[in-house]
Each structure stands twice: as C-alpha cells, then as structure tokens.
Write a protein that holds these residues in place. Structure first.
Motif, mmCIF file in Angstrom:
data_model
loop_
_atom_site.group_PDB
_atom_site.id
_atom_site.type_symbol
_atom_site.label_atom_id
_atom_site.label_comp_id
_atom_site.label_asym_id
_atom_site.label_seq_id
_atom_site.Cartn_x
_atom_site.Cartn_y
_atom_site.Cartn_z
ATOM 1 N N PHE A 8 0.990 -1.218 0.251
ATOM 2 C CA PHE A 8 0.022 -0.018 -0.207
ATOM 3 C C PHE A 8 0.809 1.190 -0.044
ATOM 4 C CE2 PHE A 8 1.222 0.160 4.421
ATOM 5 C CZ PHE A 8 0.969 1.431 4.731
ATOM 6 N N TYR A 9 1.954 1.154 0.524
ATOM 7 C CA TYR A 9 2.848 2.387 0.618
ATOM 8 C C TYR A 9 3.539 2.744 -0.515
ATOM 9 C CZ TYR A 9 5.288 5.741 3.544
ATOM 10 O OH TYR A 9 5.539 7.018 4.055
ATOM 11 N N GLY A 10 3.462 4.042 -1.152
ATOM 12 C CA GLY A 10 4.145 4.581 -2.280
ATOM 13 C C GLY A 10 5.242 5.204 -1.724
ATOM 14 N N TYR A 11 5.528 6.659 -2.063
ATOM 15 C CA TYR A 11 6.698 7.550 -1.734
ATOM 16 C C TYR A 11 6.169 8.542 -0.886
ATOM 17 C CZ TYR A 11 8.827 5.423 -5.684
ATOM 18 O OH TYR A 11 9.351 4.622 -6.530
ATOM 19 N N GLY A 12 6.241 8.284 0.800
ATOM 20 C CA GLY A 12 5.858 9.256 1.804
ATOM 21 C C GLY A 12 4.297 9.232 1.815
ATOM 22 N N LEU A 13 3.514 8.488 1.111
ATOM 23 C CA LEU A 13 1.977 8.526 1.287
ATOM 24 C C LEU A 13 1.504 7.047 1.182
ATOM 25 C CD1 LEU A 13 1.386 11.645 -0.815
ATOM 26 C CD2 LEU A 13 0.619 11.188 1.543
ATOM 27 N N GLY A 14 0.597 6.576 1.533
ATOM 28 C CA GLY A 14 -0.139 5.275 1.522
ATOM 29 C C GLY A 14 -1.569 5.473 0.914
ATOM 30 N N GLU A 15 -1.644 4.381 0.116
ATOM 31 C CA GLU A 15 -2.891 4.022 -0.438
ATOM 32 C C GLU A 15 -4.024 3.879 0.659
ATOM 33 O OE1 GLU A 15 -2.840 1.791 -4.402
ATOM 34 O OE2 GLU A 15 -2.152 0.711 -2.862
ATOM 35 N N THR A 16 -5.298 4.326 0.317
ATOM 36 C CA THR A 16 -6.384 4.127 1.523
ATOM 37 C C THR A 16 -7.740 4.213 0.648
ATOM 38 O OG1 THR A 16 -7.270 4.796 3.701
ATOM 39 C CG2 THR A 16 -7.032 6.631 1.937
ATOM 40 N N THR A 17 -8.667 3.427 1.343
ATOM 41 C CA THR A 17 -10.036 3.182 0.661
ATOM 42 C C THR A 17 -10.995 3.770 1.769
ATOM 43 O OG1 THR A 17 -9.331 1.495 -0.894
ATOM 44 C CG2 THR A 17 -11.775 1.961 -0.359
ATOM 45 N N LEU A 18 -11.785 4.463 1.618
ATOM 46 C CA LEU A 18 -12.851 4.875 2.749
ATOM 47 C C LEU A 18 -14.327 4.684 2.161
ATOM 48 C CD1 LEU A 18 -13.353 6.122 5.664
ATOM 49 C CD2 LEU A 18 -13.195 8.032 4.598
ATOM 50 N N LYS A 19 -14.935 3.880 2.529
ATOM 51 C CA LYS A 19 -16.467 3.643 2.041
ATOM 52 C C LYS A 19 -16.398 3.426 0.555
ATOM 53 C CE LYS A 19 -19.035 4.069 5.927
ATOM 54 N NZ LYS A 19 -20.076 3.131 6.248
ATOM 55 N N GLY A 20 -15.433 2.677 0.246
ATOM 56 C CA GLY A 20 -15.385 2.609 -1.346
ATOM 57 C C GLY A 20 -14.629 3.654 -2.188
ATOM 58 N N SER A 21 -14.447 4.753 -1.450
ATOM 59 C CA SER A 21 -13.613 5.866 -2.026
ATOM 60 C C SER A 21 -12.109 5.834 -1.941
ATOM 61 C CB SER A 21 -14.251 7.100 -1.443
ATOM 62 O OG SER A 21 -15.564 7.413 -1.848
ATOM 63 N N LYS A 22 -11.571 5.949 -3.099
ATOM 64 C CA LYS A 22 -9.971 5.898 -3.040
ATOM 65 C C LYS A 22 -9.399 7.107 -2.470
ATOM 66 C CE LYS A 22 -9.947 1.777 -6.072
ATOM 67 N NZ LYS A 22 -9.415 1.176 -7.375
ATOM 68 N N GLY A 23 -8.241 6.876 -2.139
ATOM 69 C CA GLY A 23 -7.453 8.108 -1.821
ATOM 70 C C GLY A 23 -6.079 7.787 -1.296
#
Length: 551
Positions: A292-307
């Motif tokens: 999940f970790y990219g460069y200084g930020l990590g992928e997240t999913t909240l209630k089906g919304s990506k960020g």
C-alpha cells in the motif's frame, strides 16, 4: 466594461449552495469531534475539512497548554511527526524531475561511504520502506536516544552498521532510517541543509508561513505544548531533540498550511501529475506483490472511495491527514497528546464530507428478537475468517474465531443491517433465492460470507489478578518505530494504549496472558532471566510481534 450578470449569478449561486452544504454538515462534524474530545480542560486538537480545495469546517478543541490554561486555536502549530515524510518524498521527486537523480540510482551514488553490506539499495527502496535497513528508532532505548543532539552524519553513524532486516525489495517494513538517508541525499544534491531546502523550495513558494523545521530553542508563535498520559493522568511529553526525527518527522505546521500543501499536490504545483501517481498508488516488492505504501504516502479506501493518507505519532503528538481523490476532500487533524485517536476522527469526518457517514449509536433501532434470530449461525467469509452470530440475553452478538474468540454485541440499524459500536464496521445480512443465509462484512472493503454448519467455540474466560501482580507490567513498550503501547494499571484493572489511539482494557487469562475485548488481540508478557518484565508478545490477525519495554 460590460458585466455578464448571468455568469456572476451562477458563480455566486454556486458559492451560496456550497456554503449551505457546509453549514448543513457542521452539526455532524461537531458530533464526531465531541465523541473524541469531550473535555475542554484536556489536551486537544485542531481539525480542518476541505472540499474542492476550500475549508468547509475548521475547529479547535481542548487546551494548547494545560499549565497556562490556554484554549486551543485553529492557528496553533504542531509537530507533524511522520506526516513530514511526504515533504521529504516530494523533495526527492522534485530533484528527479530536475534530472538530478533517478529513483533507481543506488544510494552509494550520493553516499559513497554508506555500508550497504554488499546489497544494491536504491532511492526507491528508501522511499517505500523496502530497503531492509534497520530503523534507528528500534535500536536501543528510544527515550534515551531522543534526548541527545545529533548532527545528521552522527545520526546516520548511529544505525549504518546495524545488520539489515532483509534484502532490498524483498519485504516492507516501516523505516525511519530510510527517510533520514533521503534527507542526506537532498543535502548532497542541493549543497544546502535539508531544513533550508524544504523552507526555500516548498514552504516559501506555497506561502506556508507557519511551517518550518522544528527547533526546541526557537520561539514559535502559537506552538502547542505536547502531552502524554500515564496512570496518574496527563504529563508533559518526554523530551525529544528535533535533530533525531530529521527528514523522517521533524517538521511543524498548522492545519491551514497543510491545506496549502494538499492543494499544491492536487494542482501539481511542485511535481507533475504523472510523478504524483508514483507516490500515491502504492508500490511493488521484488516478487510483484503490491504494497500500500508509495513514496511518503499510503493508499487508502474509505467507504469505497479511493485516496491516500499518512499519520504521525511522536512524543506528545498524534497527526493524520487523508485525501479522497474523486470527491476532492481533504481532512487533517493535529493533536497535542499521543493519547488521542486523531486518525479515527479524521476518518469519520471524511466519511461525512463525501456523503457516506458511518452509522452511530443514534441510528440504532429496537428490533424484536425473532427478527434477529433469522441471522443466527456461522459464516465463512472470502478472506477465510469464520464469524459466529448468536443471541445472548436478547441481543445479537458476533464472534470471530481468533486468538481471543471475543464476542461483540452488534446493534440493529434495520432488520438486516447491524453495526459494531462506534467502529464504523457493519454487517448486512440477506438470503439467497434458495433461502440460504449470507452476510456482507463491511469495513474499509466488503467481504461476503456464506452460511456454514459449524459449532461456535467457547469465548475466553477472564480472571482477576491482584494489583501487585499487574503493576509489574506498567511501562512503555515499542511495537514498531514511532509506535508504542503504554500499559497502565488502576487497582485491579489493566489498560493498553497505542500511540494515537484510545485506551482499552485488557483481561487476564492467567498471570502472563491477556486478551482484549475491543479487538481480537492476545498479549503475553515476557520476563528476562532475573524475572523482570522486558517485553510482551502480541498476537493479532494471525501475526505475532514482540514489543520491547523501553520505559
């Protein structure tokens, strides 16, 4: 000059409507904040919610100084802790776009004397925590190390000869050493200090006037005091020389400046959109496994919304920022106590902002026992988990087969929809055309379970231990870099509290084995040859990890 009144009316109407929407959401936002920060005389937080790059909610709660009885203000300045890593990562990506480095460059191109132990460690490996270099925050007693002032080279010398945890690219392990080395690479290329580079290339161009590299001696207007919590109550946070976190966590800022930063990422002010994609979409190990970790930020999913998101935890500070891409919603929370679960606050606020609020206990309804009984039974889910739904004292409960077999009451929102208390996790039950039961377990993702014929195992039973036994376990234990668990005792009760999270009680099975009821967690306290407690082993989610006692 002729005025286009129609266009002006449309623009003003849009502004009016967005303002009304923000006002409509404010009571919901306030309710969430009040759930977590309900003591005006305790350490607090500043929180900002933005939509389309503009604030729709800005709040300060609690005290910025307990000793001086000063209320928190939205303009207060906090340590960002590990949120600092995204600034370091973007600085590296800026240098890449300028042609001054490649992400696949070996770090010895810039640090020729660094001992890579015969391995090829690249800039990419440092950015996504796959270098295998040992994190310096897991070496020795962090509380003692944190009191010392280091030059950057001295800090690197502290960890550079440690054995590697794994070969580069073979695994993911969150690592502060890697970001300190990135800070050094920035200095080598720019021929300036990391502090000056971030100030001149990021903070000044973005007009982030309240942001800077943290300094204990410098007077900083509106800077908060930092606090921790132990069995006696709130105490001043342990001392931290700001030379220690460096490019891994030494920056300080405000919620307003952090919105300027997020807008710069969104609008590609500092780096191209194509470059940002490398930072926010995770990355891969050597074997192709996605992390999940990219460069200084990590992928997240909240209630089906990506960020994408990142949190931070350091002595007396808890921070979290989350951005949801399609909805263009940003939520940032900064807290001056490592005892507060600011991550849960920001997540719940973001869910409201995108129109997908988590249910609360206010949404619970009364439901006849016969209606609930139709869902009783065992379910096997796609991820292999087996959960048992059963009635107890007229209430529906759920128990996942785990190390603890801990039952939780689930509360009806409708005839077929139930929630766990204040967790944001739900069940949605249904029946197939042939009458078989099935359930959807809704957390950050949805997991479908089908009814199976299986007996429910017995839940764990607790015993009461005397205070003299429990007090041996009091202390601070390091579970991961910048992530500690504090154990406190109140009479015959024992509590655990992880960095940036709420306190929860743990229950004794015997003199050394404990379990939680808020989650499927088992803990075993370990003793050294002299009989002193020196660590605990935690069992959760099929994994086993050791937390070393550091205080």
């Amino acid at each position: 000059m002729k005025t286009n009144h129609t266009l002006l009316f449309i623009l003003l109407s849009g502004l009016f409507i967005s303002t009304l929407k923000a006002q409509d959401l404010k009571p919901q936002f306030d309710d969430i904040v009040a759930q977590f920060y309900n003591d005006a005389n305790a350490p607090g937080a500043t929180i900002l919610v933005a939509k389309d790059g503009k604030p729709i909610y800005r709040k300060a709660v609690g005290k910025s100084s307990l000793e001086l009885n000063v209320d928190m203000q939205p303009e207060n300045v906090f340590m960002l802790a590990s949120i600092s890593k995204q600034f370091t990562a973007v600085a590296i990506l800026m240098l890449q776009e300028q042609g001054k480095l490649n992400l696949d460059d070996p770090i010895t191109k810039f640090l020729p004397d660094y001992p890579t132990q015969g391995k090829t460690i690249t800039v990419h490996h440092l950015l996504n925590h796959t270098s295998g270099i040992k994190s310096y925050t897991s070496i020795g007693n962090l509380y003692e190390v944190a009191r010392k002032d280091f030059t950057l080279d001295q800090l690197i010398d502290y960890f550079k000869n440690e054995p590697m945890d794994f070969n580069p690219g073979e695994d993911y392990k969150y690592n502060n050493s890697g970001y300190v080395l990135l800070g050094k690479i920035i200095e080598v290329i720019s021929k300036d200090t990391y502090e000056n580079f971030i100030e001149n290339e990021i903070f000044k161009p973005l007009n982030m006037l309240a942001s800077r590299y943290g300094n204990n001696r410098e007077l900083v207007k509106n800077r908060v005091e930092a606090y921790e919590q132990d069995e006696s109550g709130f105490v001043n946070a342990s001392y931290l020389s700001m030379t220690v976190p460096h490019a891994a966590g030494a920056l300080i800022s405000t919620v307003d400046d952090m919105l300027k930063w997020q807008n710069a990422l969104t609008n590609n002010t500092l780096i191209k959109a194509s470059t940002l994609q490398k930072a926010i979409n995770g990355s891969q190990l050597n074997n192709g496994e996605h992390i999940f970790y990219g460069y200084g930020l990590g992928e997240t999913t909240l209630k089906g919304s990506k960020g994408y998101a990142h949190s931070g935890g350091i002595f007396g500070t808890s921070t979290n920022g989350i951005y949801l891409i399609e909805e263009d919603v940003y939520v940032i929370g900064l807290s001056n106590c490592s005892c507060n679960d600011i991550g849960a606050v920001t997540e719940k606020l973001a869910a409201i902002a995108i129109g997908k609020p988590f249910p609360t206990m206010k949404d619970v309804i009364e439901l006849p026992e016969a209606k609930m009984a139709q869902w009783v039974g065992a379910y096997e889910f796609e991820d292999g988990a087996i959960r048992h739904i059963f009635l107890k004292d007229g209430k529906l409960n759920s128990m996942k087969e785990s190390e603890t077999n801990t039952p939780f009451e689930i509360y009806p929102l409708s005839e077929n929809r139930f929630m766990f208390e204040d967790s944001g996790i739900e069940y949605k039950f249904s029946k197939t055309d042939d009458g078989k039961r099935q359930a959807i377990f809704i957390a950050s993702t949805e997991n479908i379970g089908k009814a199976i014929d299986k007996s429910m195992p017995l839940p764990r039973k607790e015993i009461t231990l005397p205070h003299n036994t429990l007090k041996d376990y009091i202390g601070v234990y390091e579970l991961a870099p910048n992530f500690n668990v504090t154990i406190t005792v109140n009479k015959n009760q024992i509590f655990a509290q992880a960095t940036g999270q709420g306190q929860f009680e743990i229950y004794a099975e015997n003199n050394t084995d404990f379990f939680a009821k808020v989650a499927a967690i088992k803990m075993t306290f370990n003793k050294d040859a002299l009989g002193n407690v020196d660590s605990f082993t935690i069992y959760q989610g099929g994994e086993e990890n050791i937390a070393k006692k550091i205080e």
